[in-house]
Design a protein around this motif. Structure first.
Motif, PDB file in Angstrom:
ATOM      1  N   GLU A  62      73.845  56.850  20.533  1.00 20.70           N
ATOM      2  CA  GLU A  62      73.359  57.679  21.706  1.00 20.70           C
ATOM      3  C   GLU A  62      74.385  57.611  22.778  1.00 20.70           C
ATOM      4  O   GLU A  62      74.998  58.195  23.563  1.00 20.70           O
ATOM      5  CB  GLU A  62      72.063  57.332  22.116  1.00 20.70           C
ATOM      6  CG  GLU A  62      71.528  58.211  23.231  1.00 20.70           C
ATOM      7  CD  GLU A  62      70.065  58.008  23.622  1.00 20.70           C
ATOM      8  OE1 GLU A  62      69.990  57.941  24.780  1.00 20.70           O
ATOM      9  OE2 GLU A  62      69.366  57.729  22.656  1.00 20.70           O
ATOM     10  N   GLU A  63      74.832  56.127  23.089  1.00 21.72           N
ATOM     11  CA  GLU A  63      75.868  55.872  24.072  1.00 21.72           C
ATOM     12  C   GLU A  63      77.366  56.333  23.595  1.00 21.72           C
ATOM     13  O   GLU A  63      77.752  57.163  24.567  1.00 21.72           O
ATOM     14  CB  GLU A  63      75.650  54.247  24.104  1.00 21.72           C
ATOM     15  CG  GLU A  63      77.013  54.016  25.396  1.00 21.72           C
ATOM     16  CD  GLU A  63      76.517  54.381  26.740  1.00 21.72           C
ATOM     17  OE1 GLU A  63      77.075  54.842  27.476  1.00 21.72           O
ATOM     18  OE2 GLU A  63      75.173  54.459  27.012  1.00 21.72           O
ATOM     19  N   LEU A  64      77.770  56.112  22.427  1.00 20.75           N
ATOM     20  CA  LEU A  64      78.997  56.957  22.076  1.00 20.75           C
ATOM     21  C   LEU A  64      79.117  58.478  22.062  1.00 20.75           C
ATOM     22  O   LEU A  64      79.957  59.032  22.538  1.00 20.75           O
ATOM     23  CB  LEU A  64      79.360  56.371  20.619  1.00 20.75           C
ATOM     24  CG  LEU A  64      79.697  55.026  20.425  1.00 20.75           C
ATOM     25  CD1 LEU A  64      79.809  54.432  18.983  1.00 20.75           C
ATOM     26  CD2 LEU A  64      80.683  54.634  21.436  1.00 20.75           C
ATOM     27  N   SER A  82      88.083  59.582  25.001  1.00 20.08           N
ATOM     28  CA  SER A  82      87.303  59.345  26.444  1.00 20.08           C
ATOM     29  C   SER A  82      88.737  59.187  27.232  1.00 20.08           C
ATOM     30  O   SER A  82      89.852  58.911  26.991  1.00 20.08           O
ATOM     31  CB  SER A  82      86.808  58.224  26.106  1.00 20.08           C
ATOM     32  OG  SER A  82      86.242  57.874  27.668  1.00 20.08           O
ATOM     33  N   SER A  83      88.586  59.517  28.717  1.00 20.32           N
ATOM     34  CA  SER A  83      89.300  59.269  29.527  1.00 20.32           C
ATOM     35  C   SER A  83      89.473  57.893  29.927  1.00 20.32           C
ATOM     36  O   SER A  83      90.380  57.252  30.816  1.00 20.32           O
ATOM     37  CB  SER A  83      89.423  60.244  30.731  1.00 20.32           C
ATOM     38  OG  SER A  83      87.937  60.215  31.201  1.00 20.32           O
ATOM     39  N   GLU A  84      88.472  57.165  29.836  1.00 26.04           N
ATOM     40  CA  GLU A  84      88.146  55.626  30.085  1.00 26.04           C
ATOM     41  C   GLU A  84      89.143  54.703  29.405  1.00 26.04           C
ATOM     42  O   GLU A  84      89.499  54.978  28.271  1.00 26.04           O
ATOM     43  CB  GLU A  84      86.855  55.539  29.757  1.00 26.04           C
ATOM     44  CG  GLU A  84      86.487  55.327  28.513  1.00 26.04           C
ATOM     45  CD  GLU A  84      84.760  55.161  28.540  1.00 26.04           C
ATOM     46  OE1 GLU A  84      83.968  54.790  29.338  1.00 26.04           O
ATOM     47  OE2 GLU A  84      84.323  55.694  27.595  1.00 26.04           O
ATOM     48  N   SER A  85      89.235  53.701  30.013  1.00 24.14           N
ATOM     49  CA  SER A  85      90.069  52.637  29.408  1.00 24.14           C
ATOM     50  C   SER A  85      89.343  51.774  28.311  1.00 24.14           C
ATOM     51  O   SER A  85      88.055  51.927  28.060  1.00 24.14           O
ATOM     52  CB  SER A  85      90.556  51.469  30.364  1.00 24.14           C
ATOM     53  OG  SER A  85      89.191  50.788  30.976  1.00 24.14           O
ATOM     54  N   ALA A  86      90.246  51.030  27.476  1.00 26.30           N
ATOM     55  CA  ALA A  86      89.199  50.429  26.321  1.00 26.30           C
ATOM     56  C   ALA A  86      88.288  49.550  26.965  1.00 26.30           C
ATOM     57  O   ALA A  86      87.257  49.264  26.558  1.00 26.30           O
ATOM     58  CB  ALA A  86      90.272  49.696  25.529  1.00 26.30           C
ATOM     59  N   ARG A  91      82.791  47.850  28.355  1.00 24.05           N
ATOM     60  CA  ARG A  91      81.818  47.550  29.208  1.00 24.05           C
ATOM     61  C   ARG A  91      80.803  48.349  28.987  1.00 24.05           C
ATOM     62  O   ARG A  91      79.371  48.028  29.176  1.00 24.05           O
ATOM     63  CB  ARG A  91      82.061  47.542  30.553  1.00 24.05           C
ATOM     64  CG  ARG A  91      82.915  46.079  30.695  1.00 24.05           C
ATOM     65  CD  ARG A  91      83.390  45.909  32.253  1.00 24.05           C
ATOM     66  NE  ARG A  91      84.614  46.579  32.466  1.00 24.05           N
ATOM     67  CZ  ARG A  91      85.179  47.389  33.368  1.00 24.05           C
ATOM     68  NH1 ARG A  91      84.147  47.744  34.433  1.00 24.05           N
ATOM     69  NH2 ARG A  91      86.480  47.935  33.460  1.00 24.05           N
ATOM     70  N   ARG A  92      80.713  49.686  28.455  1.00 20.59           N
ATOM     71  CA  ARG A  92      79.616  50.692  28.279  1.00 20.59           C
ATOM     72  C   ARG A  92      78.948  50.150  27.154  1.00 20.59           C
ATOM     73  O   ARG A  92      77.760  50.475  27.177  1.00 20.59           O
ATOM     74  CB  ARG A  92      80.297  52.069  28.237  1.00 20.59           C
ATOM     75  CG  ARG A  92      79.257  53.115  28.352  1.00 20.59           C
ATOM     76  CD  ARG A  92      79.978  54.624  28.570  1.00 20.59           C
ATOM     77  NE  ARG A  92      81.091  54.773  27.812  1.00 20.59           N
ATOM     78  CZ  ARG A  92      80.994  55.827  26.811  1.00 20.59           C
ATOM     79  NH1 ARG A  92      79.527  56.233  26.414  1.00 20.59           N
ATOM     80  NH2 ARG A  92      81.863  56.073  26.225  1.00 20.59           N
ATOM     81  N   TYR A  96      74.651  46.870  23.509  1.00 20.97           N
ATOM     82  CA  TYR A  96      74.104  47.084  22.220  1.00 20.97           C
ATOM     83  C   TYR A  96      74.422  45.878  20.957  1.00 20.97           C
ATOM     84  O   TYR A  96      73.765  45.876  19.981  1.00 20.97           O
ATOM     85  CB  TYR A  96      74.453  48.532  21.842  1.00 20.97           C
ATOM     86  CG  TYR A  96      74.070  49.486  22.552  1.00 20.97           C
ATOM     87  CD1 TYR A  96      72.793  49.793  22.544  1.00 20.97           C
ATOM     88  CD2 TYR A  96      74.936  50.016  23.524  1.00 20.97           C
ATOM     89  CE1 TYR A  96      72.474  50.839  23.740  1.00 20.97           C
ATOM     90  CE2 TYR A  96      74.836  51.177  24.424  1.00 20.97           C
ATOM     91  CZ  TYR A  96      73.325  51.287  24.539  1.00 20.97           C
ATOM     92  OH  TYR A  96      72.988  52.539  25.385  1.00 20.97           O
ATOM     93  N   PHE A  97      75.134  44.856  21.647  1.00 18.39           N
ATOM     94  CA  PHE A  97      75.632  43.923  20.826  1.00 18.39           C
ATOM     95  C   PHE A  97      75.038  42.506  21.074  1.00 18.39           C
ATOM     96  O   PHE A  97      74.841  42.300  22.158  1.00 18.39           O
ATOM     97  CB  PHE A  97      77.005  43.850  20.590  1.00 18.39           C
ATOM     98  CG  PHE A  97      77.930  45.043  20.315  1.00 18.39           C
ATOM     99  CD1 PHE A  97      77.993  45.157  18.692  1.00 18.39           C
ATOM    100  CD2 PHE A  97      77.922  45.986  20.610  1.00 18.39           C
ATOM    101  CE1 PHE A  97      78.302  46.263  18.196  1.00 18.39           C
ATOM    102  CE2 PHE A  97      78.832  47.101  20.098  1.00 18.39           C
ATOM    103  CZ  PHE A  97      78.947  47.305  18.992  1.00 18.39           C
TER     104      PHE A  97
END
Length: 130
Positions: A62-64, A82-86, A91-92, A96-97
């Protein structure tokens, strides 16, 4: 296997080695310009997690799916555009881990090799986002 640019490597005659057309390249460029000139990044997010492997990955999926584009490439590997950095992606999803899980996020480039004979969705997704 020889590396190629903007193509997927596969057996002869399977159509996987066709290079993107000029129109497809221009569409990618247009999409980058529309997003303010900042190209989106495409990541491979791989993980080793017993909890997620045994069906506990609904939250991660769901997050992905909140990303502009994502696709399950392999059993425990997702493609994420995505436009976000790795680091921002990490962090997002890290919530879940568990502490004993492993996660690897790699930025992909248009130069890649893939052999995905049974996953047409992943092949199409890579072609579209690379």
């Amino acid at each position: 296997m020889e590396q190629t640019t903007d193509t997927e490597v596969g057996p002869p005659g399977d159509g996987a080695s066709d290079a993107p057309s000029t129109g497809e390249r221009l569409a990618r460029l247009y999409g980058r310009l529309r997003s303010g000139g900042r190209a989106r990044h495409v990541y491979a997010l791989a993980y080793d997690s017993e909890k997620l492997a045994t069906g506990g990955n609904a939250g991660l999926q769901e997050e992905l799916r909140r990303s502009p584009a994502c696709c399950r490439l392999l059993d425990r590997v997702w493609g994420v555009a995505s436009s976000e950095s790795a680091d921002e992606l990490y962090r997002r999803v890290i919530r879940y881990f568990d502490g004993d899980d492993s996660i690897l996020i790699l930025r992909l480039t248009p130069e890649y090799c893939a052999w995905l004979p049974v996953n047409a969705e992943a092949r199409t997704w890579l072609r579209r986002h690379m």
